[in-house]
Motif scaffolding. Structure first.
Motif, mmCIF file in Angstrom:
data_model
loop_
_atom_site.group_PDB
_atom_site.id
_atom_site.type_symbol
_atom_site.label_atom_id
_atom_site.label_comp_id
_atom_site.label_asym_id
_atom_site.label_seq_id
_atom_site.Cartn_x
_atom_site.Cartn_y
_atom_site.Cartn_z
ATOM 1 N N ILE A 42 -79.010 11.492 -42.524
ATOM 2 C CA ILE A 42 -77.851 10.966 -41.804
ATOM 3 C C ILE A 42 -77.992 9.461 -41.575
ATOM 4 N N GLY A 43 -79.168 9.022 -41.174
ATOM 5 C CA GLY A 43 -79.394 7.595 -40.939
ATOM 6 C C GLY A 43 -79.176 6.771 -42.191
ATOM 7 N N ALA A 44 -79.779 7.212 -43.299
ATOM 8 C CA ALA A 44 -79.614 6.484 -44.562
ATOM 9 C C ALA A 44 -78.169 6.534 -45.040
ATOM 10 N N PHE A 45 -77.517 7.690 -44.867
ATOM 11 C CA PHE A 45 -76.135 7.854 -45.320
ATOM 12 C C PHE A 45 -75.208 6.876 -44.596
ATOM 13 N N PHE A 46 -75.336 6.812 -43.273
ATOM 14 C CA PHE A 46 -74.447 5.932 -42.514
ATOM 15 C C PHE A 46 -74.834 4.462 -42.682
ATOM 16 N N GLY A 47 -76.130 4.170 -42.709
ATOM 17 C CA GLY A 47 -76.562 2.781 -42.864
ATOM 18 C C GLY A 47 -76.065 2.162 -44.161
ATOM 19 N N ILE A 48 -76.360 2.829 -45.277
ATOM 20 C CA ILE A 48 -75.898 2.339 -46.579
ATOM 21 C C ILE A 48 -74.398 2.538 -46.729
ATOM 22 N N GLY A 49 -73.885 3.617 -46.143
ATOM 23 C CA GLY A 49 -72.460 3.919 -46.261
ATOM 24 C C GLY A 49 -71.573 2.847 -45.650
ATOM 25 N N ILE A 50 -71.971 2.331 -44.500
ATOM 26 C CA ILE A 50 -71.184 1.281 -43.845
ATOM 27 C C ILE A 50 -71.121 0.024 -44.718
ATOM 28 N N ILE A 51 -72.278 -0.351 -45.265
ATOM 29 C CA ILE A 51 -72.323 -1.549 -46.104
ATOM 30 C C ILE A 51 -71.525 -1.331 -47.388
ATOM 31 N N ALA A 52 -71.679 -0.135 -47.984
ATOM 32 C CA ALA A 52 -70.944 0.168 -49.217
ATOM 33 C C ALA A 52 -69.438 0.221 -48.971
ATOM 34 N N THR A 174 -78.137 0.882 -37.141
ATOM 35 C CA THR A 174 -78.062 2.294 -37.508
ATOM 36 C C THR A 174 -79.377 3.001 -37.205
ATOM 37 N N ALA A 175 -80.488 2.338 -37.500
ATOM 38 C CA ALA A 175 -81.802 2.926 -37.246
ATOM 39 C C ALA A 175 -82.056 3.110 -35.753
ATOM 40 N N LEU A 176 -81.612 2.164 -34.937
ATOM 41 C CA LEU A 176 -81.802 2.273 -33.493
ATOM 42 C C LEU A 176 -81.087 3.502 -32.931
ATOM 43 N N ILE A 177 -80.031 3.919 -33.592
ATOM 44 C CA ILE A 177 -79.288 5.102 -33.136
ATOM 45 C C ILE A 177 -79.918 6.383 -33.669
ATOM 46 N N PHE A 178 -80.018 6.481 -34.991
ATOM 47 C CA PHE A 178 -80.415 7.747 -35.610
ATOM 48 C C PHE A 178 -81.925 7.985 -35.617
ATOM 49 N N ASN A 179 -82.721 6.950 -35.425
ATOM 50 C CA ASN A 179 -84.173 7.142 -35.392
ATOM 51 C C ASN A 179 -84.692 7.479 -33.999
#
Length: 222
Positions: A42-52, A174-179
C-alpha cells in the motif's frame, strides 16, 4: 595425502556450515507476516502512484515528476524501513546531492558518455558519504541527469527541485503515514527526527482541545 584429504574435508564442512547459516539468514529476513506485506504494498502503491498520477495529468507540460530511481527508493522506504539507508536524511539528502552532482557533470564535462556517467556516480557516492546521506538510488538519480532525455537535460538545475526534491518529499510523507500503521512498523528510526515528529504531534494534540474549548457565544460565562 592424509593431510590433503583432511583439509578438503574441513573445507567441505565449512562450506556446508556457511550454506546452512546463509539459508537461516535468508529465512529470517523474509519471515514477514501478511500484514507487513500488505502495508509495504500500500505504501509503495500510493507513494509512486501519486507521483505517476501527476506525471500523467500533465503529459504536455515541461514539468517532470517521475524518474526511475524513485522505484528503487520505494523498495528501501517501504520494504526495509529499519534500514539506515531508508531514513529521511538519507532519502532526501542522497537524492538531492546526487542530482546536484549529476547536473553539474552534465553541464561542465564534455559530451563523453563513458566519462561523465562513472564520474557522476563516483562523485555522488563520495558526496553522500561525506554528508552521511548514503542512499543507493541516489547513484541512479545522478545517472538520470546525464543519460535522461532532452527534456531532462533541458531542466538544468531545476531537475534538483522537480522531480527530485518534490518526489522524495511525496515518498517521505507517504512513508510517515503507512510505515506507522502497525506496532511492528516504526518510521523513522532516527532519534532526532523522531523526537521532532513527536514534538509536532504533541503540539497538535494540545491545540485540539484548545480549539474546541475556546470561548464562544455558547460557552461564554455570564
Amino acid at each position: 595425502i592424509f593431510r590433503y584429504f583432511a583439509g578438503l574435508d574441513m573445507i567441505k564442512k565449512n562450506i556446508q556450515k556457511g550454506y546452512k547459516y546463509a539459508r537461516y539468514v535468508i529465512y529470517r529476513e523474509t519471515l514477514i507476516d501478511r500484514t507487513e506485506h500488505f502495508w509495504s504494498f500500500i505504501g509503495a502503491f500510493f507513494g509512486i502512484g501519486i507521483i505517476a498520477f501527476l506525471q500523467s495529468a500533465y503529459p504536455e507540460s515541461d514539468k517532470l515528476f517521475l524518474i526511475g530511481s524513485f522505484g528503487a527508493s520505494s523498495v528501501l522506504l517501504f520494504g526495509a524501513i529499519q534500514s539506515p539507508l531508508a531514513q529521511p536524511r538519507h532519502l532526501i539528502g542522497g537524492h538531492v546531492i546526487s542530482a546536484l552532482i549529476g547536473v553539474s557533470i552534465q553541464k561542465i564535462m564534455p559530451d563523453i558518455l563513458w566519462l561523465k556517467v562513472p564520474l557522476a556516480v563516483g562523485l555522488s557516492i563520495i558526496g553522500m558519504q561525506a554528508t552521511r546521506t548514503l542512499h543507493p538510488p541516489g547513484g541512479a538519480t545522478a545517472m538520470v541527469a546525464i543519460i535522461g532525455s532532452e527534456k531532462v537535460k533541458n531542466l538544468g538545475y531545476a531537475f534538483v527541485i522537480t522531480p527530485v526534491l518534490f518526489g522524495t518529499l511525496v515518498l517521505l510523507l507517504t512513508a510517515l503515514i503507512f510505515n506507522n500503521m502497525t506496532s511492528k512498523r516504526k518510521y523513522p528510526t532516527e532519534g532526532r527526527f523522531s523526537r521532532g515528529m513527536k514534538w509536532i504531534i504533541r503540539q497538535f494534540r494540545k491545540a485540539i482541545p484548545t480549539i474546541f474549548t475556546a470561548e464562544t457565544p455558547h460557552n461564554r460565562k455570564t
